[in-house]
Design a protein around this motif. Structure first.
Motif, PDB file in Angstrom:
ATOM      1  N   PHE A   1       0.952  -1.098  -0.176  1.00  0.00           N
ATOM      2  CA  PHE A   1      -0.087   0.343  -0.164  1.00  0.00           C
ATOM      3  C   PHE A   1       0.103   1.475   0.199  1.00  0.00           C
ATOM      4  O   PHE A   1       2.318   1.083   0.334  1.00  0.00           O
ATOM      5  CB  PHE A   1      -0.944   0.038   1.046  1.00  0.00           C
ATOM      6  CG  PHE A   1      -2.026  -0.941   1.246  1.00  0.00           C
ATOM      7  CD1 PHE A   1      -1.193  -2.563   1.813  1.00  0.00           C
ATOM      8  CD2 PHE A   1      -3.742  -0.302   1.047  1.00  0.00           C
ATOM      9  CE1 PHE A   1      -2.845  -3.249   1.362  1.00  0.00           C
ATOM     10  CE2 PHE A   1      -4.306  -1.656   1.096  1.00  0.00           C
ATOM     11  CZ  PHE A   1      -4.087  -2.875   1.354  1.00  0.00           C
ATOM     12  N   ARG A   2       0.189   2.514  -0.130  1.00  0.00           N
ATOM     13  CA  ARG A   2       1.207   3.289  -0.449  1.00  0.00           C
ATOM     14  C   ARG A   2      -0.007   4.847   0.207  1.00  0.00           C
ATOM     15  O   ARG A   2      -1.076   4.673   0.165  1.00  0.00           O
ATOM     16  CB  ARG A   2       1.514   4.040  -1.393  1.00  0.00           C
ATOM     17  CG  ARG A   2       0.744   4.559  -2.652  1.00  0.00           C
ATOM     18  CD  ARG A   2       1.786   4.703  -3.580  1.00  0.00           C
ATOM     19  NE  ARG A   2       0.133   5.199  -5.190  1.00  0.00           N
ATOM     20  CZ  ARG A   2       0.321   4.764  -6.334  1.00  0.00           C
ATOM     21  NH1 ARG A   2       1.523   5.070  -6.699  1.00  0.00           N
ATOM     22  NH2 ARG A   2       0.036   5.058  -7.119  1.00  0.00           N
ATOM     23  N   GLN A   3       1.089   5.725   1.023  1.00  0.00           N
ATOM     24  CA  GLN A   3       0.273   6.366   1.291  1.00  0.00           C
ATOM     25  C   GLN A   3       0.976   8.130   1.421  1.00  0.00           C
ATOM     26  O   GLN A   3       2.151   8.400   1.655  1.00  0.00           O
ATOM     27  CB  GLN A   3      -0.373   6.545   3.166  1.00  0.00           C
ATOM     28  CG  GLN A   3      -0.872   7.546   3.383  1.00  0.00           C
ATOM     29  CD  GLN A   3      -1.877   6.921   4.663  1.00  0.00           C
ATOM     30  OE1 GLN A   3      -0.966   6.431   5.885  1.00  0.00           O
ATOM     31  NE2 GLN A   3      -2.747   8.092   5.693  1.00  0.00           N
TER      32      GLN A   3
ATOM     33  N   LYS B   1      -3.356  11.972   2.555  1.00  0.00           N
ATOM     34  CA  LYS B   1      -4.301  11.304   1.407  1.00  0.00           C
ATOM     35  C   LYS B   1      -4.802   9.924   2.257  1.00  0.00           C
ATOM     36  O   LYS B   1      -3.659   9.399   3.100  1.00  0.00           O
ATOM     37  CB  LYS B   1      -3.949  10.814   0.305  1.00  0.00           C
ATOM     38  CG  LYS B   1      -3.481  12.401  -0.740  1.00  0.00           C
ATOM     39  CD  LYS B   1      -3.360  11.511  -2.098  1.00  0.00           C
ATOM     40  CE  LYS B   1      -3.829  12.762  -3.066  1.00  0.00           C
ATOM     41  NZ  LYS B   1      -3.231  13.005  -4.228  1.00  0.00           N
ATOM     42  N   GLU B   2      -5.691   9.292   2.448  1.00  0.00           N
ATOM     43  CA  GLU B   2      -6.045   7.507   2.377  1.00  0.00           C
ATOM     44  C   GLU B   2      -5.353   6.887   1.783  1.00  0.00           C
ATOM     45  O   GLU B   2      -4.415   7.409   0.787  1.00  0.00           O
ATOM     46  CB  GLU B   2      -7.112   7.323   2.439  1.00  0.00           C
ATOM     47  CG  GLU B   2      -8.123   8.417   2.847  1.00  0.00           C
ATOM     48  CD  GLU B   2      -9.741   7.503   2.741  1.00  0.00           C
ATOM     49  OE1 GLU B   2     -11.072   8.210   3.444  1.00  0.00           O
ATOM     50  OE2 GLU B   2      -9.858   6.489   1.754  1.00  0.00           O
ATOM     51  N   ARG B   3      -4.205   5.369   2.765  1.00  0.00           N
ATOM     52  CA  ARG B   3      -4.008   4.489   2.777  1.00  0.00           C
ATOM     53  C   ARG B   3      -4.480   3.723   1.134  1.00  0.00           C
ATOM     54  O   ARG B   3      -5.702   3.449   1.247  1.00  0.00           O
ATOM     55  CB  ARG B   3      -3.725   3.560   3.754  1.00  0.00           C
ATOM     56  CG  ARG B   3      -2.857   3.119   3.302  1.00  0.00           C
ATOM     57  CD  ARG B   3      -1.651   1.558   4.348  1.00  0.00           C
ATOM     58  NE  ARG B   3      -1.269   3.217   5.592  1.00  0.00           N
ATOM     59  CZ  ARG B   3      -0.549   2.586   6.462  1.00  0.00           C
ATOM     60  NH1 ARG B   3      -0.339   1.660   6.483  1.00  0.00           N
ATOM     61  NH2 ARG B   3      -0.561   3.613   7.536  1.00  0.00           N
ATOM     62  N   GLU B   4      -3.586   3.467   0.435  1.00  0.00           N
ATOM     63  CA  GLU B   4      -4.276   3.440  -1.122  1.00  0.00           C
ATOM     64  C   GLU B   4      -3.654   1.516  -1.201  1.00  0.00           C
ATOM     65  O   GLU B   4      -2.550   1.354  -1.381  1.00  0.00           O
ATOM     66  CB  GLU B   4      -4.561   3.889  -2.792  1.00  0.00           C
ATOM     67  CG  GLU B   4      -2.900   4.314  -2.711  1.00  0.00           C
ATOM     68  CD  GLU B   4      -2.910   5.363  -4.250  1.00  0.00           C
ATOM     69  OE1 GLU B   4      -4.307   5.206  -4.359  1.00  0.00           O
ATOM     70  OE2 GLU B   4      -2.484   5.378  -4.823  1.00  0.00           O
TER      71      GLU B   4
ATOM     72  N   ALA C   1       4.954   8.833  -2.365  1.00  0.00           N
ATOM     73  CA  ALA C   1       4.105   8.703  -0.969  1.00  0.00           C
ATOM     74  C   ALA C   1       4.951   7.818  -0.165  1.00  0.00           C
ATOM     75  O   ALA C   1       5.924   7.168  -0.057  1.00  0.00           O
ATOM     76  CB  ALA C   1       3.200   7.297  -1.568  1.00  0.00           C
TER      77      ALA C   1
ATOM     78  N   TYR D   1       5.306   4.079   1.100  1.00  0.00           N
ATOM     79  CA  TYR D   1       4.716   2.744   0.746  1.00  0.00           C
ATOM     80  C   TYR D   1       5.262   1.420   2.073  1.00  0.00           C
ATOM     81  O   TYR D   1       5.900   1.228   2.720  1.00  0.00           O
ATOM     82  CB  TYR D   1       5.361   2.133  -0.645  1.00  0.00           C
ATOM     83  CG  TYR D   1       5.495   2.334  -1.101  1.00  0.00           C
ATOM     84  CD1 TYR D   1       5.491   3.790  -1.918  1.00  0.00           C
ATOM     85  CD2 TYR D   1       4.590   1.884  -2.572  1.00  0.00           C
ATOM     86  CE1 TYR D   1       5.024   4.946  -3.092  1.00  0.00           C
ATOM     87  CE2 TYR D   1       4.320   2.889  -3.483  1.00  0.00           C
ATOM     88  CZ  TYR D   1       4.616   4.095  -3.953  1.00  0.00           C
ATOM     89  OH  TYR D   1       4.009   4.678  -4.829  1.00  0.00           O
ATOM     90  N   TYR D   2       4.239   0.764   1.935  1.00  0.00           N
ATOM     91  CA  TYR D   2       3.573  -0.104   3.415  1.00  0.00           C
ATOM     92  C   TYR D   2       3.944  -1.405   2.752  1.00  0.00           C
ATOM     93  O   TYR D   2       2.956  -1.309   2.144  1.00  0.00           O
ATOM     94  CB  TYR D   2       2.754   0.320   4.580  1.00  0.00           C
ATOM     95  CG  TYR D   2       2.928   1.417   4.613  1.00  0.00           C
ATOM     96  CD1 TYR D   2       2.433   2.502   4.538  1.00  0.00           C
ATOM     97  CD2 TYR D   2       3.293   2.016   5.687  1.00  0.00           C
ATOM     98  CE1 TYR D   2       1.728   4.214   4.647  1.00  0.00           C
ATOM     99  CE2 TYR D   2       3.599   2.849   6.797  1.00  0.00           C
ATOM    100  CZ  TYR D   2       2.566   3.963   5.915  1.00  0.00           C
ATOM    101  OH  TYR D   2       3.069   5.515   7.035  1.00  0.00           O
TER     102      TYR D   2
ATOM    103  N   PRO E   1      -7.222  -1.329   3.556  1.00  0.00           N
ATOM    104  CA  PRO E   1      -5.935  -2.060   4.767  1.00  0.00           C
ATOM    105  C   PRO E   1      -6.834  -2.939   5.526  1.00  0.00           C
ATOM    106  O   PRO E   1      -5.573  -3.056   6.310  1.00  0.00           O
ATOM    107  CB  PRO E   1      -5.561  -0.237   4.955  1.00  0.00           C
ATOM    108  CG  PRO E   1      -6.307   0.483   4.098  1.00  0.00           C
ATOM    109  CD  PRO E   1      -7.336  -0.436   2.781  1.00  0.00           C
TER     110      PRO E   1
END
Length: 129
Positions: free
Chosen positions: A36-38, A42-45, A91, A93-94, A113
């Motif tokens: 995911f990225r944020q 912004k929201e995590r996407e 962003a 990144y997770y 998420p």
């Protein structure tokens, strides 16, 4: 399971980066994995996900054709190869792990998420124009 993401950095538009996420404390092959990225404000996407065996992969539309998710279960690591980077890819990144394999089968499941059970700390990716 503990997740440690790495590989972020500053890159020019059009460049490439490979993110890594190393897992410990569990049986890595038992988890579906996602990236995911944020971006700020912004929201995590959702970006991409991969099944436990690595046989099936999923991408958000903006990542298709540019990003590749892969995993090496022998090394307990999942990767995200990012090519043709754009400034809008900037962003944190997770990486994340999910225990229920069926979660990845639905778009809603794999892109939400809260569907994931474990998270890494994030790695910053900055793409300059």
């Amino acid at each position: 399971v503990q997740l440690q993401a790495s590989g972020g950095g500053l890159v020019q538009a059009g460049g490439s980066l490979r993110l890594s996420c190393a897992a410990s404390g569990g049986t890595f092959a038992n988890y579906g994995m996602g990236w995911f990225r944020q971006a700020p404000g912004k929201e995590r996407e959702f970006v991409a996900a991969i099944s436990r065996s690595g046989a099936v992969t999923y991408y958000t539309d903006s990542a298709k054709g540019r990003f590749t998710i892969s995993r090496d279960n022998a090394k307990n690591t999942v990767y995200l190869q990012m090519n043709s980077l754009k400034p809008e890819d900037t962003a944190v990144y997770y990486c994340a792990a999910v225990t229920r394999a069926s979660t990845l089968l639905s778009l809603r499941g794999r892109s939400t998420p809260t569907s994931y059970d474990y998270w890494g700390q994030g790695t910053q990716v900055t793409v300059s124009s």
